[in-house]
Design a protein around this motif. Sequence first.
Motif, PDB file in Angstrom:
ATOM      1  N   ALA A  99       8.614   9.119  58.760  1.00 55.16           N
ATOM      2  CA  ALA A  99       9.199   8.680  57.250  1.00 55.16           C
ATOM      3  C   ALA A  99       7.680   8.277  56.589  1.00 55.16           C
ATOM      4  O   ALA A  99       6.568   8.209  57.100  1.00 55.16           O
ATOM      5  N   TYR A 122      -3.968  -0.224  60.174  1.00 52.42           N
ATOM      6  CA  TYR A 122      -4.307  -0.244  58.826  1.00 52.42           C
ATOM      7  C   TYR A 122      -5.102  -1.639  58.434  1.00 52.42           C
ATOM      8  O   TYR A 122      -4.908  -2.746  58.948  1.00 52.42           O
ATOM      9  N   GLY A 198       9.196  -4.986  55.696  1.00 49.29           N
ATOM     10  CA  GLY A 198       8.087  -4.263  56.450  1.00 49.29           C
ATOM     11  C   GLY A 198       8.521  -3.249  57.735  1.00 49.29           C
ATOM     12  O   GLY A 198       7.926  -2.880  58.497  1.00 49.29           O
ATOM     13  N   CYS A 199       9.922  -2.980  57.525  1.00 46.87           N
ATOM     14  CA  CYS A 199      10.353  -2.331  58.641  1.00 46.87           C
ATOM     15  C   CYS A 199      11.290  -1.097  57.914  1.00 46.87           C
ATOM     16  O   CYS A 199      11.741  -1.339  56.971  1.00 46.87           O
ATOM     17  N   ARG A 216      11.486   0.915  46.825  1.00 40.62           N
ATOM     18  CA  ARG A 216      10.248   1.584  46.453  1.00 40.62           C
ATOM     19  C   ARG A 216      10.925   3.009  45.663  1.00 40.62           C
ATOM     20  O   ARG A 216      10.018   3.513  44.939  1.00 40.62           O
TER      21      ARG A 216
HETATM   22  P1  TMP Z   1       4.238   3.727  55.674  1.00 42.33           P
HETATM   23  O1  TMP Z   1       5.119   4.743  56.011  1.00 42.33           O
HETATM   24  O2  TMP Z   1       4.387   3.421  54.044  1.00 42.33           O
HETATM   25  O3  TMP Z   1       2.944   3.780  56.166  1.00 42.33           O
HETATM   26  O4  TMP Z   1       5.013   2.302  56.145  1.00 42.33           O
HETATM   27  C1  TMP Z   1       4.993   2.280  57.694  1.00 42.33           C
HETATM   28  C2  TMP Z   1       5.850   0.899  57.857  1.00 42.33           C
HETATM   29  O5  TMP Z   1       4.941  -0.253  57.531  1.00 42.33           O
HETATM   30  C3  TMP Z   1       7.110   0.836  56.898  1.00 42.33           C
HETATM   31  O6  TMP Z   1       8.338   0.425  57.866  1.00 42.33           O
HETATM   32  C4  TMP Z   1       6.600  -0.081  56.036  1.00 42.33           C
HETATM   33  C5  TMP Z   1       5.577  -1.001  56.564  1.00 42.33           C
HETATM   34  N1  TMP Z   1       4.737  -1.386  55.500  1.00 42.33           N
HETATM   35  C6  TMP Z   1       4.524  -2.596  55.277  1.00 42.33           C
HETATM   36  O7  TMP Z   1       4.971  -3.723  55.827  1.00 42.33           O
HETATM   37  N2  TMP Z   1       3.392  -3.023  54.348  1.00 42.33           N
HETATM   38  C7  TMP Z   1       2.762  -2.173  53.681  1.00 42.33           C
HETATM   39  O8  TMP Z   1       2.036  -2.448  52.642  1.00 42.33           O
HETATM   40  C8  TMP Z   1       2.977  -0.741  53.786  1.00 42.33           C
HETATM   41  C9  TMP Z   1       2.147   0.369  53.188  1.00 42.33           C
HETATM   42  C10 TMP Z   1       4.101  -0.301  54.702  1.00 42.33           C
END
Ligand code: TMP
Length: 237
Positions: A99, A122, A198-199, A216
């Motif tokens: 995803a 990251y 964040g999930c 988003r």
């Molecule tokens: P991503 O696919 O955008 O890299 O995100 C991976 C996971 O990390 C998704 O569950 C959302 C979380 N995430 C954050 O908590 N903070 C962030 O800044 C980003 C980019 C993703």
Amino acid sequence: MMERREKLYEGKAKILYATDDPDLVIQYFKDEATAFNALKKGVIENKGIYNNAISSTLFAWLEEQGVRTHFVRKLSDREMLVRRLRIIPIEVVARNIVAGSLAKRLGLAEGTPLPRPIVELYYKRDDLGDPMINEDHVAVLDLATAAEVRSMREQALEVNRRLSKYLEERGLRLIDFKLEFGRHKGGLLLGDEITPDGCRFWDIATAEKLDKDRFRRDLGGVEAAYQEVYRRICGGG
Ligand code: TMP
């Protein structure tokens, strides 16, 4: 009684306050939401209440499972008492299903199951847009020791195993998630939050997205999605 003292730090979704105990801070959950490094801003009604409840329930449960976290107790609707950490500026992402940025980076279809979980690192730096890094970058930037990176990876996989099963029993598929860790008295504790911010959570029956991707991607039903995750995890509302 734990009184809020001075503001220590304000982030995009939370505020940290001091308390009279130097080892303890209050994490206050806001309704504000951002995406794409704060290019997109909005408010998700009652998100702070849902996220505090969801995170408190999951941290308390993880502690019972032997995962060490910063969680002490839930204080109020929007406040959680946590141990004060020196946060390691690394976002640890674990993934089970393709995803988001992984779909883009590798040209894979969203929803493709991975043969085994992936862990990514990251660099937590808003001004750089949180670039993906590896262990060499961590070492050169002196962000964490090799042992800490190993521990964060192992803990992310352990949380992934346990949380995937826990959520499956509640009709939710854990697609991917982000963790943050911090140093505390010579050890590492899981910090921050575990919430739909964040999930990625997809309904197992319908594949409906029940997380921040609704915000988003302007999918609508954002607050309802957070409330549904809250209902399934905390049994309320
Ligand atoms: P991503 O696919 O955008 O890299 O995100 C991976 C996971 O990390 C998704 O569950 C959302 C979380 N995430 C954050 O908590 N903070 C962030 O800044 C980003 C980019 C993703």
